[in-house]
Design a protein around this motif. Sequence first.
Motif, mmCIF file in Angstrom:
data_model
loop_
_atom_site.group_PDB
_atom_site.id
_atom_site.type_symbol
_atom_site.label_atom_id
_atom_site.label_comp_id
_atom_site.label_asym_id
_atom_site.label_seq_id
_atom_site.Cartn_x
_atom_site.Cartn_y
_atom_site.Cartn_z
ATOM 1 N N UNK A 183 0.816 -1.219 0.000
ATOM 2 C CA UNK A 183 0.000 0.000 0.000
ATOM 3 C C UNK A 183 0.848 1.266 0.000
ATOM 4 N N UNK A 184 2.102 1.166 0.399
ATOM 5 C CA UNK A 184 2.945 2.369 0.423
ATOM 6 C C UNK A 184 3.329 2.827 -0.983
ATOM 7 N N UNK A 185 3.066 1.983 -1.991
ATOM 8 C CA UNK A 185 3.358 2.374 -3.379
ATOM 9 C C UNK A 185 2.140 2.940 -4.096
ATOM 10 N N UNK A 186 0.998 2.945 -3.428
ATOM 11 C CA UNK A 186 -0.229 3.438 -4.047
ATOM 12 C C UNK A 186 -0.188 4.963 -4.117
ATOM 13 N N UNK A 187 -0.595 5.468 -5.260
ATOM 14 C CA UNK A 187 -0.706 6.923 -5.422
ATOM 15 C C UNK A 187 -2.170 7.256 -5.640
ATOM 16 N N UNK A 188 -2.517 8.495 -5.389
ATOM 17 C CA UNK A 188 -3.897 8.932 -5.548
ATOM 18 C C UNK A 188 -4.290 9.831 -4.403
ATOM 19 N N UNK A 189 -5.582 9.884 -4.164
ATOM 20 C CA UNK A 189 -6.088 10.726 -3.087
ATOM 21 C C UNK A 189 -5.785 10.085 -1.740
ATOM 22 N N UNK A 190 -5.930 10.858 -0.691
ATOM 23 C CA UNK A 190 -5.744 10.308 0.658
ATOM 24 C C UNK A 190 -6.690 9.143 0.899
#
Length: 162
Positions: free
Chosen positions: A104-111
Amino acid sequence: MNVLFLCTGNSCRSLISEALFNHLAPAGWRALSAGSQPTGKLNERALALLQRKGIPTEGYYSKSWEGLPVTPDIVVTVCASAAGETCPAYLGPVLRTHWGVEDPSHVTGTDDEIAAAFERAYAILRARIEAFLALPLDALQGDRAAFKAALDRIGTIATVVA
């Protein structure tokens, strides 16, 4: 019995696994976590998630698999090979299984999207750890092949957070 949750960076998924396992495990079972290339720091979102879930995080830190205080009996790798990560292979006479979970630490996007990725990873790891702890552990300790088969099956459990 000592269970090592192993990943590359030892900052997020392996930390969540270690803290969650230690929170749920019966007496005599202990989890550790480590990385083949530890980042040297824990992921702040992972720590905050654990704290929100009421799981203690004191004393945890990002560390290498070299120089562990004990030799693990079981090694669970939690890297997500589908994400193209190189998952470390622990070398030693231990029972090994793979429970790949997307990082999950590689996920980008909104909070909200990032928070949802952390919740998903936590839910999958919790379901797998609960399934592990529901096994007839005393009986399986004497049958490595059956224990490995059970652990491998647990690695296929997927949970979706609504």
